[in-house]
Design a protein around this motif. Structure first.
Motif, PDB file in Angstrom:
ATOM      1  N   PRO A  15       0.816  -1.239   0.000  1.00  0.00           N
ATOM      2  CA  PRO A  15       0.000   0.000   0.000  1.00  0.00           C
ATOM      3  C   PRO A  15       0.836   1.269   0.000  1.00  0.00           C
ATOM      4  CG  PRO A  15      -0.899  -1.590   1.558  1.00  0.00           C
ATOM      5  CD  PRO A  15       0.422  -2.127   1.118  1.00  0.00           C
ATOM      6  N   ILE A  16       1.983   1.244   0.770  1.00  0.00           N
ATOM      7  CA  ILE A  16       2.822   2.447   0.819  1.00  0.00           C
ATOM      8  C   ILE A  16       3.430   2.719  -0.558  1.00  0.00           C
ATOM      9  CG2 ILE A  16       4.921   3.428   1.821  1.00  0.00           C
ATOM     10  CD1 ILE A  16       4.249   1.899   4.393  1.00  0.00           C
ATOM     11  N   LEU A  17       3.922   1.652  -1.200  1.00  0.00           N
ATOM     12  CA  LEU A  17       4.479   1.829  -2.546  1.00  0.00           C
ATOM     13  C   LEU A  17       3.407   2.311  -3.528  1.00  0.00           C
ATOM     14  CD1 LEU A  17       6.766  -1.342  -2.853  1.00  0.00           C
ATOM     15  CD2 LEU A  17       7.477   1.031  -2.511  1.00  0.00           C
ATOM     16  N   PHE A  18       2.214   1.766  -3.402  1.00  0.00           N
ATOM     17  CA  PHE A  18       1.113   2.193  -4.279  1.00  0.00           C
ATOM     18  C   PHE A  18       0.785   3.667  -4.073  1.00  0.00           C
ATOM     19  CE2 PHE A  18      -3.453   2.821  -4.957  1.00  0.00           C
ATOM     20  CZ  PHE A  18      -3.535   2.475  -6.298  1.00  0.00           C
ATOM     21  N   ILE A  19       0.766   4.108  -2.804  1.00  0.00           N
ATOM     22  CA  ILE A  19       0.475   5.523  -2.503  1.00  0.00           C
ATOM     23  C   ILE A  19       1.542   6.423  -3.108  1.00  0.00           C
ATOM     24  CG2 ILE A  19       0.370   7.211  -0.626  1.00  0.00           C
ATOM     25  CD1 ILE A  19      -0.950   4.927   1.057  1.00  0.00           C
ATOM     26  N   ILE A  20       2.828   6.019  -2.919  1.00  0.00           N
ATOM     27  CA  ILE A  20       3.928   6.835  -3.459  1.00  0.00           C
ATOM     28  C   ILE A  20       3.839   6.911  -4.983  1.00  0.00           C
ATOM     29  CG2 ILE A  20       6.437   6.955  -3.739  1.00  0.00           C
ATOM     30  CD1 ILE A  20       6.660   5.670  -0.938  1.00  0.00           C
ATOM     31  N   LEU A  21       3.585   5.749  -5.617  1.00  0.00           N
ATOM     32  CA  LEU A  21       3.496   5.719  -7.084  1.00  0.00           C
ATOM     33  C   LEU A  21       2.319   6.555  -7.591  1.00  0.00           C
ATOM     34  CD1 LEU A  21       4.543   4.528  -9.747  1.00  0.00           C
ATOM     35  CD2 LEU A  21       3.011   2.592  -9.390  1.00  0.00           C
ATOM     36  N   THR A  22       1.163   6.386  -6.944  1.00  0.00           N
ATOM     37  CA  THR A  22      -0.037   7.134  -7.362  1.00  0.00           C
ATOM     38  C   THR A  22       0.167   8.636  -7.208  1.00  0.00           C
ATOM     39  OG1 THR A  22      -1.428   5.276  -6.688  1.00  0.00           O
ATOM     40  CG2 THR A  22      -2.519   7.398  -7.013  1.00  0.00           C
ATOM     41  N   ALA A  23       0.706   9.035  -6.043  1.00  0.00           N
ATOM     42  CA  ALA A  23       0.933  10.467  -5.803  1.00  0.00           C
ATOM     43  C   ALA A  23       1.938  11.035  -6.806  1.00  0.00           C
ATOM     44  CB  ALA A  23       1.427  10.678  -4.374  1.00  0.00           C
ATOM     45  N   SER A  24       2.958  10.241  -7.133  1.00  0.00           N
ATOM     46  CA  SER A  24       3.969  10.714  -8.087  1.00  0.00           C
ATOM     47  C   SER A  24       3.359  10.900  -9.477  1.00  0.00           C
ATOM     48  CB  SER A  24       5.128   9.717  -8.156  1.00  0.00           C
ATOM     49  OG  SER A  24       5.741   9.568  -6.890  1.00  0.00           O
ATOM     50  N   ILE A  25       2.552   9.914  -9.871  1.00  0.00           N
ATOM     51  CA  ILE A  25       1.924  10.006 -11.202  1.00  0.00           C
ATOM     52  C   ILE A  25       0.987  11.205 -11.272  1.00  0.00           C
ATOM     53  CG2 ILE A  25       0.296   8.867 -12.773  1.00  0.00           C
ATOM     54  CD1 ILE A  25       1.519   6.189 -11.849  1.00  0.00           C
ATOM     55  N   ILE A  26       0.152  11.380 -10.240  1.00  0.00           N
ATOM     56  CA  ILE A  26      -0.801  12.506 -10.230  1.00  0.00           C
ATOM     57  C   ILE A  26      -0.054  13.833 -10.252  1.00  0.00           C
ATOM     58  CG2 ILE A  26      -2.572  13.671  -8.852  1.00  0.00           C
ATOM     59  CD1 ILE A  26      -3.460  10.877  -7.908  1.00  0.00           C
ATOM     60  N   THR A  27       1.034  13.921  -9.429  1.00  0.00           N
ATOM     61  CA  THR A  27       1.819  15.168  -9.387  1.00  0.00           C
ATOM     62  C   THR A  27       2.470  15.437 -10.741  1.00  0.00           C
ATOM     63  OG1 THR A  27       2.281  14.760  -7.045  1.00  0.00           O
ATOM     64  CG2 THR A  27       3.677  16.370  -8.187  1.00  0.00           C
ATOM     65  N   PHE A  28       3.006  14.374 -11.352  1.00  0.00           N
ATOM     66  CA  PHE A  28       3.641  14.528 -12.672  1.00  0.00           C
ATOM     67  C   PHE A  28       2.617  15.025 -13.703  1.00  0.00           C
ATOM     68  CE2 PHE A  28       4.571  12.647 -16.838  1.00  0.00           C
ATOM     69  CZ  PHE A  28       5.804  13.244 -17.095  1.00  0.00           C
TER      70      PHE A  28
END
Length: 667
Positions: A15-28
């Motif tokens: 879940p932590i990796l998913f949150i980091i990946l999702t937040a990074s994609i949205i920010t990008f």
């Protein structure tokens, strides 16, 4: 294989990796959108800036066009005023010379002085003074033209006579062929005439419109040269061959525009624009050309067409360093973009931190719950193993009970099948017996006429024997008739015997021949009851159980007969049609009995359903007919009510449509 001991770690880490990946994609994506919006805004701003420059140049061209149009519209009036002023000035000189010389000199001397004065005036101008003499009765050419050495145009002479016969002053327009640049050309000329009645003279001044137009053009081009634009801009004028005839920059005058402009498509478009504008086939008042020099530098050329002189007036502007011109506004937008990006990154980091903390906390809770569930499942497995051992015994007992019950149901099912078969056999027997009753009646009808004939012949011969009137020929003829009648009786017996034969053989037969035999069996009954059969037959070969189809069609015809006997109409009809298409054969039997009521239309094929009295109908005829068509013939039967016309009269009745496949199904 996934190891069970790694499940807890996976629940925490994934879940932590998913949150980091999702937040990074949205920010990008957010940063990308902000950057894209900044670039689009910059392009729009650049486009707006360029359009404003274009509109500014159009405003200048509008002003130039207004000036040119004004000069074109007023040029003729200006020329008229100029010519008239010339005459007024010359008339003043002529009057002064006349007043000074009157009484001192002769008329011829005065005229010579006037001619001398006018000759001096002629040398200073493009126009020409001329002096004509005239008589009191009629205008005429009595003196020479001062300005021209050529012969006087006679048409012009006639115009002067016509005009000055009624007026003292007048303008005259005419065409005149002159030598220009070693070529004869036809020019338009305006002349102003005024009578000087004291000496019977006509004073005139003329000028060519084309010469004045040249002056007007020069004046316009001079005015264009005086117009000042901002730096890096200039006004230029092209003639019909795209030669530069005016240029405020003084760099390109008297050279071809094609040598200046390297864009060949632009040159071609300019020629097309001028050509179409000349014949009023273009809607755009101005023609624009953007030329991109490099990333930040453009040139804009705007052209307007002057139709009278085939001119193209253009304005060129060199827009240098466009980014610097709009960098102030773009700088504000870029600052906002950077703020949005910085805010997005901060928000993403905060979201990742908070979400990761919550995810870790929730993952720990889930791991504890899973461990509890695991212990609970192990306990339940142990209990299930105990229950399973008990269930196996119970299942075996229930299986034996189900086998006994299944055997009983099978026996009962076989018994019910036998009952249904017996019931169907009874229905077939009842149908056969009903058909036999119908056939016996038909036999009686078929035999009545031949038996009557035999009886008549026999009684007639007895009378002849008693009175001794008999002879051998008559006896021979009578015996021949008796033999024919007995043969007819024998054939009838054979037809009915074939009808009652039990034959389940599937064979090919002609449907038309079967219906013909059918009508032989029931024909006498129909004829005696005044029922007319209309036959529309064609020979059609089909497959099936022939005798059973014969029984089925007799059932339908007998039903039609019974219905028609209830009608008191004199005209009773049964219509039989036989035809085929590519796949099926069709047998259609219609009657004029009034049709089947809608309320019972879906019930007529049910067993024991009948609308007849119990003494007449059993209710199984149509049921057995449907069974025969479906099972023995592999066909279908449909019933409906139809209108039809016979001898210009409308009839209404039931229509039975039997459909048989031309190829009998193999199964």
């Amino acid at each position: 294989m996934f190891k069970e001991e790694n499940l807890s770690k996976t629940i925490i880490v994934v879940p932590i990796l998913f949150i980091i990946l999702t937040a990074s994609i949205i920010t990008f994506i957010h940063i990308k959108q902000a950057d894209s919006k900044f670039k689009n805004d910059s392009k729009k701003l650049e486009k707006t800036f360029l359009n404003e420059e274009k509109e500014r140049l159009v405003t200048i061209l509008d002003s130039i066009n207004s000036y040119v149009k004004y000069k074109k519209l007023t040029s003729l009036n200006i020329l008229k005023d100029k010519v008239k002023d010339k005459i007024d000035f010359a008339n003043t000189i002529l009057t002064e010379s006349y007043n000074n010389s009157i009484g001192i000199e002769s008329s011829e001397a005065i005229q010579i002085n006037i001619l001398s004065s006018l000759s001096q005036l002629n040398s200073k101008d493009k126009g020409k003074y001329f002096l004509y003499g005239y008589s009191k009765n009629r205008n005429s050419f009595n003196s020479k033209n001062i300005s021209l050495k050529d012969n006087i145009n006679k048409d012009f002479h006639v115009q002067i006579d016509e005009v000055l016969h009624k007026k003292n002053t007048s303008f005259i327009f005419n065409k005149e062929t002159v030598l220009r640049d070693k070529k004869l050309v036809e020019l338009n000329k305006i002349s102003y005439l005024k009578k000087f009645e004291s000496l019977n003279l006509v004073l005139g001044y003329s000028e060519y419109l084309e010469d004045f137009e040249v002056d007007t053009k020069k004046e316009i081009l001079k005015r264009l040269n005086l117009m000042k634009l901002q730096k890096n801009s200039f006004i230029f004028t092209l003639d019909d061959k795209l030669n530069v005839i005016q240029d405020t920059s003084n760099n390109f005058k008297n050279i071809s525009y094609e040598t200046i402009q390297t864009n060949k498509n632009m040159i071609s478009s300019l020629f097309d624009y001028a050509k179409l504008s000349k014949i009023d086939l273009i809607e755009d008042e101005y023609k624009y050309f953007w030329n991109k020099i490099d990333k930040n530098n453009y040139t804009l050329d705007v052209f307007s067409y002057i139709d009278t002189w085939d001119w193209l007036i253009g304005i060129n502007i060199n827009i240098k360093n466009i980014d610097k011109s709009i960098e102030g506004i773009i700088g504000i937008n870029e600052s906002k973009r950077n703020e949005i990006i910085e805010y997005s990154i901060k928000t993403a980091l905060i979201f990742i931190f908070i979400s990761s903390f919550l995810s870790y906390f929730i993952s720990i809770k889930i791991t504890n719950m899973l461990n509890q569930y695991k212990e609970s499942i192990e306990n339940q497995k142990s209990a299930l193993r105990n229950i399973n051992a008990t269930l196996e015994v119970k299942v075996e007992e229930k299986t034996k009970e189900l086998e006994v019950l299944n055997n009983k149901l099978k026996q009962k099912f076989d018994s019910e099948v036998q009952k249904n078969r017996h019931k169907d056999e009874l229905l077939q027997v009842q149908s056969k017996m009903a058909s036999m009753g119908e056939m016996i009646g038909n036999i009686a009808h078929q035999w009545r006429q031949p038996l009557s004939t035999i009886s008549t012949i026999a009684s007639g011969n007895c009378v002849k024997i008693d009175f001794d009137f008999i002879n051998n020929n008559d006896m021979k003829n009578d015996f021949t008739k008796i033999v024919e009648c007995t043969k007819h009786l024998s054939d009838t017996i054979e037809d009915f015997r074939n009808f009652f034969m039990e034959n389940k053989k599937i064979e090919e037969f002609d449907l038309r021949e079967l219906i013909d035999k059918n009508l032989i069996l029931v024909g006498s009954t129909l004829q005696n009851n005044y029922i007319k059969v209309i036959q529309n037959f064609s020979s059609v070969k089909i497959y099936g159980v022939k005798n059973e189809l014969l029984q089925a069609t007799i059932n339908i015809i007998n039903n039609a007969k019974d219905i028609l006997l209830l009608k008191e109409e004199k005209q009773r009809y049964i219509i039989i049609d036989i035809f085929q298409d590519e796949k099926n054969a069709y047998l259609i039997i219609k009657d004029s009995g009034g049709g089947i009521p809608k309320s019972i239309e879906n019930k007529i094929f049910e067993p024991y359903f009948s609308t007849k009295d119990q003494s007449i109908g059993t209710g199984i005829g149509l049921h057995m007919t449907k069974e025969i068509i479906n099972n023995s013939m592999k066909g279908e039967i449909f019933v409906s009510n139809e209108k039809f016309y016979i001898e210009n009269k409308t009839h209404f009745g039931a229509c039975f449509k039997l459909v048989f496949p031309l190829v009998f199904p193999s199964n």
